[in-house]
Scaffold this motif. Structure first.
Motif, PDB file in Angstrom:
ATOM      1  N   PRO A 183     -44.602 -15.490  12.666  1.00 19.95           N
ATOM      2  CA  PRO A 183     -44.390 -14.172  12.882  1.00 19.95           C
ATOM      3  C   PRO A 183     -42.814 -14.397  13.165  1.00 19.95           C
ATOM      4  O   PRO A 183     -42.322 -13.975  14.181  1.00 19.95           O
ATOM      5  N   TRP A 184     -42.237 -13.898  11.916  1.00 17.64           N
ATOM      6  CA  TRP A 184     -40.819 -14.140  12.130  1.00 17.64           C
ATOM      7  C   TRP A 184     -40.111 -12.890  12.823  1.00 17.64           C
ATOM      8  O   TRP A 184     -38.876 -13.155  13.280  1.00 17.64           O
ATOM      9  N   GLU A 185     -40.679 -11.944  12.248  1.00 16.62           N
ATOM     10  CA  GLU A 185     -40.018 -10.611  13.082  1.00 16.62           C
ATOM     11  C   GLU A 185     -39.943 -10.712  14.641  1.00 16.62           C
ATOM     12  O   GLU A 185     -40.843 -10.984  15.366  1.00 16.62           O
ATOM     13  N   GLY A 186     -38.764 -10.380  15.092  1.00 14.09           N
ATOM     14  CA  GLY A 186     -38.334 -10.516  16.584  1.00 14.09           C
ATOM     15  C   GLY A 186     -37.695 -11.828  16.962  1.00 14.09           C
ATOM     16  O   GLY A 186     -37.597 -11.868  18.349  1.00 14.09           O
ATOM     17  N   PHE A 187     -38.259 -12.727  16.227  1.00 14.82           N
ATOM     18  CA  PHE A 187     -37.474 -13.969  16.520  1.00 14.82           C
ATOM     19  C   PHE A 187     -36.367 -14.808  15.511  1.00 14.82           C
ATOM     20  O   PHE A 187     -36.167 -15.341  15.071  1.00 14.82           O
ATOM     21  N   GLU A 188     -35.272 -13.689  15.621  1.00 11.60           N
ATOM     22  CA  GLU A 188     -34.021 -13.906  14.788  1.00 11.60           C
ATOM     23  C   GLU A 188     -33.218 -15.352  15.153  1.00 11.60           C
ATOM     24  O   GLU A 188     -32.878 -16.044  14.185  1.00 11.60           O
TER      25      GLU A 188
END
Lengths: 225, 225
Positions: A183-188
């Protein structure tokens, strides 16, 4: 001396050994094995029937090393280039995190995904169990949060330099990414750290790994996504 | 410097750390934890919530080491007395066997027995699943055969001297023995080797371990059985 790694392309521990040799500039050849059905060659090298196995050979001797722990520590003791850390406390932290990614994250995420999405496909043709896939997807979030916390504290996972902890985390994470479950989104911050390591020369060959009939997720091989 | 081990009496990895300190003559105190319900103190020391954890403390610093791998390698690097072996190849073999006993044998035998016979008793009061107990009893035979084969080749499990491989095997085996599931009959060489290590000073305190309401098997604490 020649180096052969018995590996599976989507096995995080095998990937870590490829990275540990690649970071040291040691060339090696790969021999693929399906981890769920070790053949007689693998069993003769490693009675545990587990991957990875590293075989180092020249005219004088043949050294067989079994398991990521034994292999990585042997390379550390005998090859140029430390990937564990500079002092005992840093090395202890790297080893704690190796356990975390190679055992805890593997057990809670990667092993579930591999079993449901890959092993079943190549053995009994059963469909993945959606309850288990959901559990893996829930578990990966906790690990992403932990990686995020570590990176924001250190810039890397442990110590002052790139270590086996970073490499183990990306090795395991890259398997999950192949299967499209990160889940890449939110984990920049995690994404930036991952792209930095993914761009290293040692990592490039892993981006070309393919499993027959199971295409990687869209951005698996992209260095900029 | 004071040493505290967060442990569970019937956890093989915790036992190995007690033996690794005991063999070096380092005194330590024990703090018991139930591995199936880590409390907030344990979680603050080890975010994985896993045992063992070693806390070393003096007026100047406090070192927290998490997990048997990190702890044993740290002791090897910083304390007198090597338990891994004299050269890189011996150490690689010791580490391969550490993996075998602490992961493979644990997963295939000890973890099943602990879950069915101990954890269930202290959590949901369910009865042990006899199918799982049967599987564990079948699996232990394969491990006994492997230990037997190694001992007949070397006199010990690896290398020329007592190593962490022997200690890890007896640590795990002694948990299975407490629960009465070691098939000693027919494995005389294994029994002799086990009794030799069981007689060491470092091992004595483990023979006094008791779990409330779960008595050890008849010969658990006997040095001659």
């Amino acid at each position: 001396m020649t180096y052969h790694i018995y590996h599976y392309p989507l096995d995080g521990a095998s990937r870590l050994v490829r990275l540990a040799l690649g970071e040291r500039g040691v060339p090696f050849a790969l021999i693929a094995q399906e981890p769920w059905s070790p053949d007689s060659v693998l069993l003769s090298l490693n009675p545990a029937g587990e991957l990875p196995v590293l075989v180092m050979e020249d005219e004088k001797e043949r050294i067989v090393l079994c398991g990521v722990y034994s292999i990585c520590e042997y390379l550390e003791e005998t090859h140029i280039g430390s990937l564990l850390g500079k002092n005992p406390k840093d090395r202890a932290e790297t080893r704690r995190l190796l356990d975390w990614f190679l055992h805890k994250m593997r057990r809670e995420v990667t092993a579930l995904l591999i079993k449901e999405k890959i092993e079943k496909r190549f053995t009994n043709k059963a469909s993945p169990d959606s309850t288990i896939l959901c559990a893996a997807s829930a578990n990966i979030r906790g690990h992403m949060q932990y990686i995020d916390w570590l990176i924001k504290r250190h810039g890397r996972l442990s110590g002052a330099e790139l270590s086996l902890a970073d490499l183990a985390a990306v090795a395991e994470l890259s398997v999950i990414d192949y299967l499209g479950h990160v889940p890449w989104e939110g984990f920049e911050a995690v994404k930036d750290w991952y792209v930095r390591i993914k761009s290293r020369l040692s990592f490039r060959p892993l981006l070309n790994d393919r499993i027959n009939g199971v295409a990687p997720a869209k951005n698996y091989a992209n260095l900029d996504f």
